[in-house]
Scaffold this motif. Structure first.
Motif, mmCIF file in Angstrom:
data_model
loop_
_atom_site.group_PDB
_atom_site.id
_atom_site.type_symbol
_atom_site.label_atom_id
_atom_site.label_comp_id
_atom_site.label_asym_id
_atom_site.label_seq_id
_atom_site.Cartn_x
_atom_site.Cartn_y
_atom_site.Cartn_z
ATOM 1 N N PRO A 59 -7.213 -0.485 32.974
ATOM 2 C CA PRO A 59 -7.129 -1.340 31.779
ATOM 3 C C PRO A 59 -8.384 -1.220 30.909
ATOM 4 O O PRO A 59 -9.484 -0.995 31.412
ATOM 5 N N ARG A 60 -8.204 -1.381 29.606
ATOM 6 C CA ARG A 60 -9.345 -1.376 28.694
ATOM 7 C C ARG A 60 -10.263 -2.546 29.014
ATOM 8 O O ARG A 60 -9.815 -3.620 29.388
ATOM 9 N N SER B 94 -12.374 -2.633 31.466
ATOM 10 C CA SER B 94 -12.752 -2.663 32.888
ATOM 11 C C SER B 94 -14.117 -1.995 33.091
ATOM 12 O O SER B 94 -14.490 -1.064 32.361
ATOM 13 N N ARG C 190 -3.783 3.624 36.292
ATOM 14 C CA ARG C 190 -4.028 3.303 34.880
ATOM 15 C C ARG C 190 -5.117 2.240 34.822
ATOM 16 O O ARG C 190 -4.951 1.144 35.354
ATOM 17 N N ALA D 226 -12.166 3.559 31.125
ATOM 18 C CA ALA D 226 -11.341 2.418 30.756
ATOM 19 C C ALA D 226 -10.331 2.838 29.699
ATOM 20 O O ALA D 226 -10.667 3.528 28.740
ATOM 21 N N GLY D 227 -9.075 2.459 29.902
ATOM 22 C CA GLY D 227 -8.002 2.870 29.003
ATOM 23 C C GLY D 227 -7.353 4.185 29.374
ATOM 24 O O GLY D 227 -6.361 4.582 28.768
ATOM 25 N N GLY D 228 -7.899 4.871 30.392
ATOM 26 C CA GLY D 228 -7.374 6.163 30.793
ATOM 27 C C GLY D 228 -6.428 6.065 31.974
ATOM 28 O O GLY D 228 -6.200 5.003 32.552
ATOM 29 N N TRP E 233 -3.516 -1.509 39.711
ATOM 30 C CA TRP E 233 -3.526 -0.458 38.694
ATOM 31 C C TRP E 233 -2.735 0.776 39.136
ATOM 32 O O TRP E 233 -2.560 1.708 38.344
#
Length: 275
Positions: A122-123, A125, A120, A47-49, A97
Motif C-alpha cells: 500500500p502507498r 507504507s 501489493r 510503496a505502491g508497487g 498484502w
C-alpha cells in the motif's frame, strides 16, 4: 486442535518446518512429505508497487494430498526461531498484502504445483514487513472411517519485505548479565531492535583486567542474528579459558554491530576468586 462431532473424531497435528515436512500416517499407511521452494523470499518493493513470487509446492510422499494455502504474520523468538502468528495481525505483518492464485488443490504422489503469490504494498507504507506463506497437506483417504485419526502438516515460505527509502535502523542493549559456574563465566545479553526494519546483529565481549589490559575475547553465540522490528534477541557467550582466568577484578565490554553500523556498547564488572 480437536474437532469433535457425532460422526467423526479428528485430530489435526500442525508442525511448522520451513521448507519441508515429513510424517508417516499410521492410520492410513501414507507417507506424507511436502515441500516448498524457495523457503525464504527477501523482497524490496516500493510503496505502491507489486511483485509476484513463484512458489513450487511438491508432494514427495506416496499418497495423494489435499493442499491448502494461506498466509499468516511472523515473529521471532528470543533465540531467533520463527513463530508464525495464526492471523495476519501484527504491527510489522504483510500477510494482508499477499494473495495466492491457488488456495486449495490436490497433488498426486511425486507431483508439484506452481503457485503465484502476489505482494501489493500500500502507498504510504514504511519499513520492513514480514509473513509466512503456508501450505498445509492432508492425505486423501481411500476408505475413510468415522474414527480415523487424520494428521495434517504444513510447510512455510518466509517473506521478508523491505520498503526502500523508508528505513530506520536503531538498536539498544537492554541488559547484560554475568553468571559464574564450575569455572566458566557466562555473559547473557538482551538486544532490542528499535528501528522499523529487520537487522542481522552479531557481537562479542572484550574482557579486560583491573589495569585495563584486554585478556580475552568471547564471541556471542548466534545462528543468523536476525532481529525483527520491536523484537528482542538474547545472545550468550561463555568464557572458559582457564589459562587466562586469574583471581581478580574484570570488566566485560559487550559490542554488538548491526546493519552496517558499528554498533552499541555496554560494560559490566565482575570478580573471579580462586580460578
Amino acid at each position: 486442535m480437536w474437532n469433535v462431532n457425532r460422526r467423526s473424531y479428528e485430530v489435526c497435528l500442525y508442525a511448522l518446518v520451513l521448507g519441508v515436512a515429513y510424517y508417516h500416517c499410521t492410520s492410513c499407511g501414507a507417507v506424507v512429505s511436502i515441500g516448498v521452494a524457495p523457503p525464504i523470499v527477501e523482497l524490496t518493493v516500493p510503496a505502491g508497487g507489486a511483485h509476484v513470487v513463484d512458489l513450487n509446492v511438491y508432494n514427495q510422499g506416496d499418497s495423494p494430498l489435499i493442499l491448502r494455502g494461506y498466509v499468516t504474520g511472523l515473529e521471532l523468538s528470543r533465540d531467533g526461531a520463527p513463530i508464525p502468528l495464526e492471523t495476519g495481525d501484527g504491527d510489522w505483518s504483510c500477510a494482508d498484502w499477499i494473495r495466492l492464485d491457488k488456495k486449495e488443490f490436490e497433488l498426486q504422489a511425486g507431483e508439484e504445483e506452481l503457485v503465484h503469490a502476489t505482494l501489493r504494498v500500500p502507498r504510504g507504507s514504511t519499513g520492513g514487513r514480514y509473513a509466512v506463506i503456508f501450505f498445509e497437506g492432508t492425505p486423501v483417504l481411500k476408505n475413510p472411517s468415522p474414527w480415523d485419526v487424520v494428521l495434517a502438516t504444513r510447510v512455510g515460505c518466509i517473506v521478508m519485505e523491505t520498503i526502500p527509502r523508508t528505513l530506520v535502523r536503531d538498536g539498544e542493549i537492554l541488559k547484560m548479565e554475568v553468571s559464574k559456574s564450575e569455572g566458566e563465566v557466562v555473559f547473557t545479553v538482551d538486544f532490542s531492535n528499535k528501528g522499523n526494519v529487520h537487522m542481522k546483529a552479531n557481537g562479542c565481549v572484550l574482557i579486560a583486567d583491573s589495569e585495563g589490559r584486554i585478556v580475552d575475547r568471547v564471541p556471542l553465540d548466534v545462528v543468523t542474528g536476525t532481529v525483527l522490528p520491536g523484537g528482542i534477541r538474547e545472545f550468550e557467550g561463555t568464557w572458559s579459558n582457564r589459562r587466562k582466568m586469574k583471581t581478580g577484578e574484570y570488566t566485560g565490554e559487550v559490542r554488538i554491530a548491526y546493519g552496517g553500523h558499528r554498533g552499541v556498547l555496554r560494560m559490566v564488572t565482575f570478580r573471579l576468586e580462586g580460578e
